[in-house]
Design an enzyme around this catalytic site. Structure first.
Site, PDB file in Angstrom:
ATOM      1  N   CYS A 240     -40.870  43.955  -5.186  1.00 32.26           N
ATOM      2  CA  CYS A 240     -42.067  44.520  -6.142  1.00 32.26           C
ATOM      3  C   CYS A 240     -43.116  43.190  -6.285  1.00 32.26           C
ATOM      4  O   CYS A 240     -43.020  42.551  -7.020  1.00 32.26           O
ATOM      5  CB  CYS A 240     -41.503  44.569  -7.582  1.00 32.26           C
ATOM      6  SG  CYS A 240     -40.406  45.986  -7.657  1.00 32.26           S
TER       7      CYS A 240
ATOM      8  N   CYS B 242     -32.276  44.950 -11.187  1.00 29.41           N
ATOM      9  CA  CYS B 242     -33.442  45.234 -10.634  1.00 29.41           C
ATOM     10  C   CYS B 242     -34.203  46.275 -11.506  1.00 29.41           C
ATOM     11  O   CYS B 242     -33.530  47.105 -12.115  1.00 29.41           O
ATOM     12  CB  CYS B 242     -33.243  46.129  -9.157  1.00 29.41           C
ATOM     13  SG  CYS B 242     -34.890  46.669  -8.864  1.00 29.41           S
TER      14      CYS B 242
ATOM     15  N   ASN C 121     -38.544  70.011  -0.020  1.00 30.07           N
ATOM     16  CA  ASN C 121     -38.990  69.668  -1.133  1.00 30.07           C
ATOM     17  C   ASN C 121     -39.987  70.335  -1.509  1.00 30.07           C
ATOM     18  O   ASN C 121     -40.054  70.651  -2.763  1.00 30.07           O
ATOM     19  CB  ASN C 121     -39.339  68.181  -1.137  1.00 30.07           C
ATOM     20  CG  ASN C 121     -39.511  67.436  -2.539  1.00 30.07           C
ATOM     21  OD1 ASN C 121     -38.846  67.536  -3.301  1.00 30.07           O
ATOM     22  ND2 ASN C 121     -40.754  66.839  -2.467  1.00 30.07           N
TER      23      ASN C 121
ATOM     24  N   ASP D 134     -39.975  67.722  17.402  1.00 29.79           N
ATOM     25  CA  ASP D 134     -40.756  66.671  17.387  1.00 29.79           C
ATOM     26  C   ASP D 134     -42.370  66.995  17.258  1.00 29.79           C
ATOM     27  O   ASP D 134     -42.899  67.613  18.014  1.00 29.79           O
ATOM     28  CB  ASP D 134     -40.711  65.825  18.459  1.00 29.79           C
ATOM     29  CG  ASP D 134     -41.476  64.265  18.489  1.00 29.79           C
ATOM     30  OD1 ASP D 134     -42.215  64.372  17.645  1.00 29.79           O
ATOM     31  OD2 ASP D 134     -41.235  63.664  19.636  1.00 29.79           O
TER      32      ASP D 134
ATOM     33  N   CYS E 144     -47.962  58.713   2.636  1.00 28.28           N
ATOM     34  CA  CYS E 144     -47.546  57.597   2.119  1.00 28.28           C
ATOM     35  C   CYS E 144     -48.368  56.297   3.076  1.00 28.28           C
ATOM     36  O   CYS E 144     -47.890  54.943   2.809  1.00 28.28           O
ATOM     37  CB  CYS E 144     -45.872  57.218   2.412  1.00 28.28           C
ATOM     38  SG  CYS E 144     -45.590  57.401   4.199  1.00 28.28           S
TER      39      CYS E 144
END
Length: 436
Positions: free
Chosen positions: A88, A166, A304, A347, A394
């Site tokens: 972090c 953590c 998801n 792929d 991301c």
């Protein structure tokens, strides 16, 4: 014998840069220092601060030698391991300031690389700043004097920080760190301990241990006792197989959609439960699936997004590179009573993969690629000419690169969302809505 002259290799002396000002933060939250026409990137500093730094001999961040002044935005890091642990790295900023800098940097990156200039205003999805991670991977190292070491990597190093807690982990996972360190410490080097994963999930939490070979009877007994003591499912992964030593099928829940998604420990799942739910709900709000829609879900994982879309769409085609996860999509669909999902494995950086859906009239697309983005797949998406594309990323740099393809294909960038999936880190999740 004749002697030949050989010139000595020239050594380049790298000089430190003294009393330089930090001008900005980039999208990795590294400080940007400009000196004599060069830009240098430095960890742990903030705009307005003055620093001494040492440029890297190779490509990479410069080394901070000394911070000469402090920004008014600097806060005291909450974690006692902040200086050592490589995790972090943004704790010297408040959570709100982290999000503000991420918004600014991501917006500038998309504007510069995508060709879209007048960006829509970002919405921000955020939740708890601490105790949010439901999954983590611990690294290991064998020390001749102290045995197996377990923890997180140090900053810019392969060395292990054997942390005792953590602050971003769910408390029930953080509480396992010290017991795990004691468990593996006395194992012989021949045990071949790799990484260790902890997952907060249903019906009970999972510990997945990577070994180079099947565990000995002694180690197996110690693992079974550990699992019983801490009420854990325990999975062992070797080069040959991955299976439960004790426990049963793991799953997580999307409560807003009343969906249960089973997965195999080791499969990719989003580490922030609350933010994952927020992303799924945001994707549904943007795509507005209806009974007329044929939706393509690329990089589908275990389903998801696919399952939530299938609850409202006519049909969903889920494509995933890992064959086992594609099969899991279909098992999850069946378990949730959904019969309108097709799943393909391939792929997505190979044109051949697109043949699986080319004959289907796709009118909406969702894609959630890894950090490398969707360099080839985005061109295939543009050729399908869907009315709506939702891109979950991301890595804002590859999102910006791929957005340029959609812009050239005539899409407008209608919505942007910053998802604070990884509070106190440099990482950020971004969502973008493209429409014709």
């Amino acid at each position: 014998m004749a002697q030949f002259f050989k010139a000595k290799a020239k050594t380049t002396s790298i000089k430190a840069i003294r009393d330089a000002q930090v001008h900005a933060l980039d999208h990795h939250l590294k400080g940007v220092v400009k000196h004599q026409g060069q830009a240098y990137f430095v960890d742990g500093v903030l705009p307005g601060e003055r620093v001494d730094l040492l440029p890297s001999a190779k490509s990479g961040p410069a080394k901070l030698l000394k911070r000469l002044s402090d920004s008014s935005q600097r806060v005291k890091p909450a974690c006692q391991f902040y200086q050592q642990c490589g995790g972090c790295s943004a704790q010297h900023l408040s959570s709100q300031a982290q999000r503000e800098y991420k918004l600014k940097a991501v917006g500038e990156l998309i504007s510069r690389l995508s060709g879209y200039q007048d960006l829509p205003e970002f919405s921000v999805l955020s939740s708890e700043d601490w105790q949010y991670r439901r999954a983590t991977r611990l690294s290991t190292w064998f020390d001749k004097q102290h045995g197996w070491q377990l923890g997180f990597r140090q900053k810019s190093s392969k060395q292990i920080v054997a942390i005792s807690e953590c602050l971003v982990l769910k408390p029930q996972l953080s509480a396992l760190l010290l017991p795990l360190q004691q468990l593996v410490k006395s194992w012989p080097k021949s045990a071949g301990l790799g990484h260790v994963e902890l997952i907060d999930c249903q019906p009970i939490n999972v510990c997945r241990i990577r070994l180079s070979k099947a565990p000995s009877d002694k180690i197996k007994t110690s693992l079974l006792n550990f699992a019983k003591q801490h009420e854990l499912a325990l999975a062992i992964a070797t080069d040959e197989e991955s299976s439960y030593l004790v426990g049963e099928q793991a799953y997580y829940i999307l409560p807003e959609q009343n969906l249960r998604l089973a997965f195999t420990p080791g499969d990719f799942i989003q580490v922030n439960e609350a933010m994952n739910q927020a992303m799924v709900s945001q994707a549904l709000a943007w795509l507005k699936p209806s009974i007329e829609d044929q939706i393509l879900d690329l990089y589908a994982g275990i389903g998801n997004f696919s399952l939530a879309l299938a609850q409202q769409a006519q049909h969903v085609i889920a494509v995933e590179g890992v064959a086992a996860m594609s099969k899991q999509v279909l098992r999850n669909a069946e378990a949730n009573g959904l019969t309108n999902i097709s799943a393909f494995s391939g792929d997505l950086e190979q044109a051949e993969t697109a043949k699986a859906w080319q004959k289907t009239k796709i009118n909406k697309v969702l894609l959630d690629p890894a950090r490398a983005g969707a360099k080839l797949a985005i061109s295939q998406v543009a050729k399908l000419s869907p009315s709506t594309v939702v891109y979950v990323s991301c890595n804002p740099a590859t999102l910006a690169r791929d957005a340029k393809v959609l812009k050239q294909a005539g899409y407008r960038l209608s919505q942007l969302a910053l998802v604070d999936m990884f509070a106190h880190t440099e990482h950020v999740e971004t969502m973008a809505l493209f429409e014709r």
